[in-house]
Write an enzyme that holds these catalytic residues in place. Structure first.
Site: not given
Ligand SMILES: [Zn+2]
Length: 1044
Positions: A307, A441-445, A476-477, A480
């Site tokens: 992303e 911070g993080a990624m919601e794959n 948060h993730e 998503h």
């Molecule tokens: Zn997000």
């Protein structure tokens, strides 16, 4: 995605006019038709999705023909004409444009008695005339006007100018967004990463459906070396095709001589090779040290971050969120590694070359390309079953003991969301992976969420504040997986539908799942920061046009995340019942499951919920709150919310109380007050009064839609507090009398308002810069609660930092305001989160301002910590204060650096790094920056943190500014132009400047960058912020000097 550092940024955010100016600058790779005659007549036919007109290309056409070659032709014509004694060519451009290009070139009449020389000249002349006629024939009539061609001609669409591919052929597409004629259905990806050579090969098979008849397929690919490509139409034979590439837009294409007909299916197969990315996006490599097993050599892993625009760097694809498809992924590896991807592993096969190929199940849902993920590493899991899903938290083996908290909180949150959304998480597994080298911070794959170690791992001795960070990012993730993954925005202009929702849900869910984390305070301060940023003229609407890759990157900012979350809170708070908002979003998720949406779809779903509820209330005999609250009864969600998402900024509500009569007025609150706008919002104004001010039942609502409006209260009141608990996205001015009535009320009993309301008054009064009266209340220490004190501290600190950068740091006024409250803080373990927040904010401030008592305590704690050889624990919320004091002292800096280099726990390491970067020693500052840039000893992902820490001090900021200027090109290699990391760096280094000289330097540097960054919105924000600071200081410095 979670932005991490930029989320927690504590300073007021900083600014967009330059974008519009630079957007139409020449793009160098676009073919100059006048110079390339072979390119001219071969435009392919238009697709139905191609009738849009691109002004940029046509402008070039004008320049190419009109100014250069055409002038030469004209000169030739004229000299020929002079020879013939003719003057046929009127050079007035006005004449050209208002006559028809078809009839203007009448053949010359006077070549009647030609000499041989004249014949030659005449022939030459005719050739020229013919050429000119041709040119006019192919060009629109407006071409030679000064204004160029601005409006598309509906009857004769202007053909776009196609750029040139890398192989010299014409590239058949001239827009950023892909054509809509082809829809990808499924991808079959095979990846062969070589972690020794740092390269990978791949094979991608894309099955597609043809929606509109077309002669070409256009998709994305970046830095891929395509070695073979075949194409198969329907049941036909596969045949070789040439893949064209246009690098500036990272697009690939195949041209077909015969039209592909709507309704057909086709398959494109490509083999390619590529290098791992050196930055933090695409398929990138990363190194880490495993202390348990390998002390000397760094280990390597490969992971993805796609992303927003980087899936194209790992495999050729239709890399836009609306092109959802299924994915079947196969990855080969050495036996010592393991692989992870979105789906559970289906099987592993031994290959003849000694490697193993892991094949994952085909995705069970359609998914956007930016959510694809895979990892090759040596990680170990900690696993638990929750409902139908196997949840695993992965880390490098030596940190596996730090995964328990994440596993526990994820399990609770997953159950909460399954229930809250009334839709179960769609996969059988959910992996959360801590990656040692990760920028966001993080990624919601989907099914494979990636994190920084700091945002997933919690040491046994971590404080609740550290758990708060981890829980918030996980919440948060996970949100998503519904908002973003199940239902996805159609285009990046509505990124807020992903990010605003995930941000809102992160606080909402944790208040239910883990109230001990007290995330309410965090959300409150996040809303204040969103207001600060949106008060700039350079801000943008929540839902805004996105036309370049840099603008896509720039959408990852406080407006999409925090303003998005704030307006959702405001909407939920204005609903009469507590379940309506939830029911509305469940309807929305169910209706659009697996699809793409835009902002209107959301508002329509929520409006429908109100209509349904009203219908039900009528049949119930109207007992619910929905019937009694007239203002919300008639609420039209679309109308109200469009005023918040389609316009930038927010309103200032002024209130005037006369007995029981209340007059409200609204205006656009802009810090640059010379910009007056006529923007109006539908504001659900909430209020409480002196007779009832604390309980939620006290809250009343009046919807202000006009410039001003009046209503009557049922009784006379002495004061009103608007924006109950600061759930609305607006600020309030109570007027002189209103402010003093509130100050008086607080002076006699600070508990007369909720702590959120007190913090909101402090925030608003600073925003209005009329703050004296409330500060008096603070110096008397009437408020000891976390959120009002931390907000006041933050605001005062902001002023202090600006004064310091003007070398006026003798105005040490903050300490005097909070001295007694600070003295009451202990240095022992503290259990309560908000007390930890208060204590860490006060002590950090005191030590930063060199309060002797504070620095002594911190120094002695650090010495004990060193002597204990790691057995003594510094309370988690005090670590930052202690490490900063240690880092600022020349005596202890080396010791701290030594501990930092050997420390493994990421969250503690970051606090040490901030300590190290707090030094004033020039050599050490330079050392830290160069370590960070090289990624040796200090990871490059930490550079934004290092720079923001350095910019807390005058000397540090000077070094950081020099460093940024000297290393700009290397920085944008690592962090893309417009990305949140670059936004954070620019903000850190500029937001505390307030002099003309500083403004000039910043302006000169960024305007010199041209396409390397000068068009960024954050540059506009920076310039606007410095001007605002300058104005504020000019106006208030004398008063401050006198008053303090
Ligand atoms: Zn997000």
């Amino acid at each position: 995605m979670d932005l991490f550092d930029s989320n927690s940024s504590e300073r007021a955010s900083l600014p967009r006019n330059m974008i519009e100016n630079s957007m139409f600058e020449e793009e160098p790779d676009v073919v100059d038709l006048a110079k390339d005659s072979t390119a001219f007549p071969t435009f392919p036919a238009l697709d139905p999705d191609e009738v849009t007109y691109e002004p940029r290309s046509s402008r070039l056409l004008v320049r190419g023909l009109g100014e250069n070659d055409m002038d030469d032709d004209e000169e030739d014509c004229e000299s020929s004409a002079r020879l013939l004694g003719m003057s046929f060519m009127n050079r007035s451009s006005a004449h050209r444009s208002n006559s028809s290009p078809y009839t203007r070139q009448a053949p010359p009449r006077s070549c009647s008695r030609p000499s041989s020389r004249t014949i030659v000249v005449c022939v030459l002349f005719l050739v020229i005339v013919a050429s000119v006629t041709m040119v006019f024939y192919f060009l629109p009539g407006c071409t030679f006007t000064k204004a160029g061609c601005h409006k598309p001609n509906k009857t004769n669409p202007i053909e776009p100018v196609y750029p040139i591919s890398t192989n010299g052929e014409l590239f058949p597409w001239a827009q950023l967004r892909l054509p809509q004629s082809i829809k990808p259905l499924s991808y079959d990806l095979t990846l062969n990463p070589d972690l020794d050579k740092m390269t990978f090969t791949g094979r991608t098979v894309i099955s597609m459906s043809i929606l509109h008849s077309t002669n070409r397929i256009v998709f994305h690919g970046a830095n891929l070396n395509i070695t073979k490509a075949t194409f198969k139409l329907g049941d036909g034979q596969a045949s070789d095709v040439t893949i064209l590439e246009y690098k500036p837009r990272q697009q690939l294409a195949v041209n077909f001589s015969e039209e592909l007909k709507a309704g057909q299916y086709c398959v494109l197969t490509m083999e390619y090779s590529a290098n791992f990315s050196n930055a933090y996006d695409g398929f990138y490599k990363s190194f880490y040290i495993d202390k348990d097993r390998n002390k000397r050599y760094p280990l390597v892993l490969a992971a993805t971050q796609f992303e927003p625009l980087s899936a194209r760097k790992a495999f050729p694809c239709f890399d836009e969120p609306a092109f959802k498809a299924t994915f079947l992924i196969k990855i080969s590896r050495k036996k010592t590694y393991m692989t992870l991807s979105n789906m559970p592993k289906a099987k592993s096969t031994n290959l003849s070359n000694g490697l193993v190929q892991d094949e994952f199940e085909k995705t069970s849902v359609n998914m956007s390309t930016y959510l694809v993920a895979f990892i090759v590493a040596d990680f170990t899991p900690n696993t638990k079953n929750v409902s139908e899903t196997q949840v695993s938290v992965y880390s490098v083996p030596e940190k596996n003991g730090h995964t328990e908290y994440a596993l526990t909180i994820t399990s609770k949150l997953l159950e909460f969301y399954n229930n809250f959304f009334d839709i179960n998480y769609p996969l059988k597994k959910l992996d959360l992976v801590a990656i040692p080298d990760f920028l966001a911070g993080a990624m919601e794959n989907l099914g494979l969420i990636t994190f920084r170690e700091t945002t997933l791992l919690v040491g046994k001795e971590s404080s609740l504040l550290e758990k708060q960070v981890v829980a918030s990012v996980i919440a948060h993730e996970l949100a998503h997986q519904w908002f973003g993954n199940l239902v996805t925005m159609t285009w990046w202009n509505d990124l807020w539908l992903n990010e605003g929702f995930a941000t809102y849900m992160e606080y909402m869910s944790l208040q239910e799942v883990s109230p001990d984390l007290e995330t309410g305070n965090l959300f409150l301060s996040v809303r204040f920061r969103a207001l600060d940023k949106d008060a700039l003229n350079s801000s943008h609407a929540v839902s805004t046009d996105v036309n370049t890759t840099e603008q896509v990157e720039e959408m990852f900012d406080s407006v999409s995340y925090e303003k998005g979350a704030s307006i959702l809170l405001m909407l939920n708070a204005s609903f009469p019942g507590d379940q309506q908002f939830r029911k509305g979003i469940i309807e929305y998720l169910k209706q659009f499951s697996g699809l793409n949406t835009d902002t209107d779809d959301l508002w329509n779903s929520l409006t429908q919920e109100i209509v349904n509820e009203r219908g039900k209330s009528k049949t119930d005999g109207c007992q619910s709150a929905a019937c009694t609250d007239k203002s919300t009864h008639h609420m039209n969600v679309s109308q109200m919310m469009t005023s918040w998402t389609s316009q930038k900024g927010f309103p200032l509500v002024t209130v005037n109380l006369m007995g029981n009569q209340v007059t409200l007025a609204q205006e656009h609150f802009l810090l640059t007050s010379d910009n007056t706008t006529h923007t109006l919002w539908h504001i659900p104004v909430t209020y409480v009064n002196d007779s009832c001010s604390l309980a939620p039942e006290c809250r009343q609502v009046f919807t202000l839609k006009n410039k001003s409006d009046t209503f009557k209260l049922s009784e006379n009141v002495t004061w009103l507090k608007l924006n109950y608990k600061n759930t609305g996205f607006y600020i309030v001015d109570y007027g002189k009398d209103g402010w003093s009535a509130l100050a008086q009320a607080l002076f006699s009993n600070v508990g007369v308002l909720t702590h959120e309301d007190r913090a909101s008054l402090i925030h608003n009064i600073f925003a209005l810069s009329r703050y004296q009266s409330l500060l008096i209340a603070f110096s008397d220490e009437t408020d000891t609660e976390t959120s009002p004190v931390t907000e006041a501290l933050l605001q005062l600190n902001n002023i202090y930092r600006q004064l310091e950068k003007r070398q006026e740091s003798n105005l040490n006024f903050i300490m005097s305001t909070f001295r007694n409250l600070t003295a009451k803080q202990t240095w022992e373990e503290e259990e309560n989160v908000s007390k930890q927040e208060l204590r860490s904010a006060l002590l950090e401030m005191a030590c930063n301002l060199n309060d002797e008592n504070c620095t002594q305590q911190a120094t002695s704690l650090f010495k004990k910590y060193m002597e204990s050889n790691g057995t003594l624990r510094i309370p988690g919320d005090l670590q930052q204060t202690v490490f900063t004091v240690a880092g600022r002292s020349d005596e202890t800096w080396d010791a701290l650096f030594n501990i930092y280099v050997h420390a493994t726990y990421d969250s503690e390491k970051r606090k040490m790094l901030k300590g190290l970067a707090s030094t004033q020693n020039p050599q050490r500052l330079v050392q830290i920056l160069s370590f960070g840039l090289r990624g040796s000893l200090i990871q490059t992902q930490e550079l934004p943190l290092v720079i923001s820490t350095m910019c807390q001090s005058f000397a540090g900021c000077l070094f950081a500014w020099d460093f940024i200027q000297e290393n700009w090109d290397r920085l944008i290699e690592k962090f893309p132009i417009g990305s949140f990391a670059i936004q954070a760096i620019i903000k850190s280094v500029t937001s505390q400047s307030s002099t003309q000289a500083q403004l000039n330097k910043v302006q000169a540097f960024f305007s010199g960058l041209k396409e390397r960054g000068s068009q960024m919105r954050s540059v506009q924000e920076a310039l606007e912020t410095i001007k605002l600071n300058q104005r504020w200081m000019d106006r208030n410095l004398p008063t401050l000097q006198k008053w303090l």
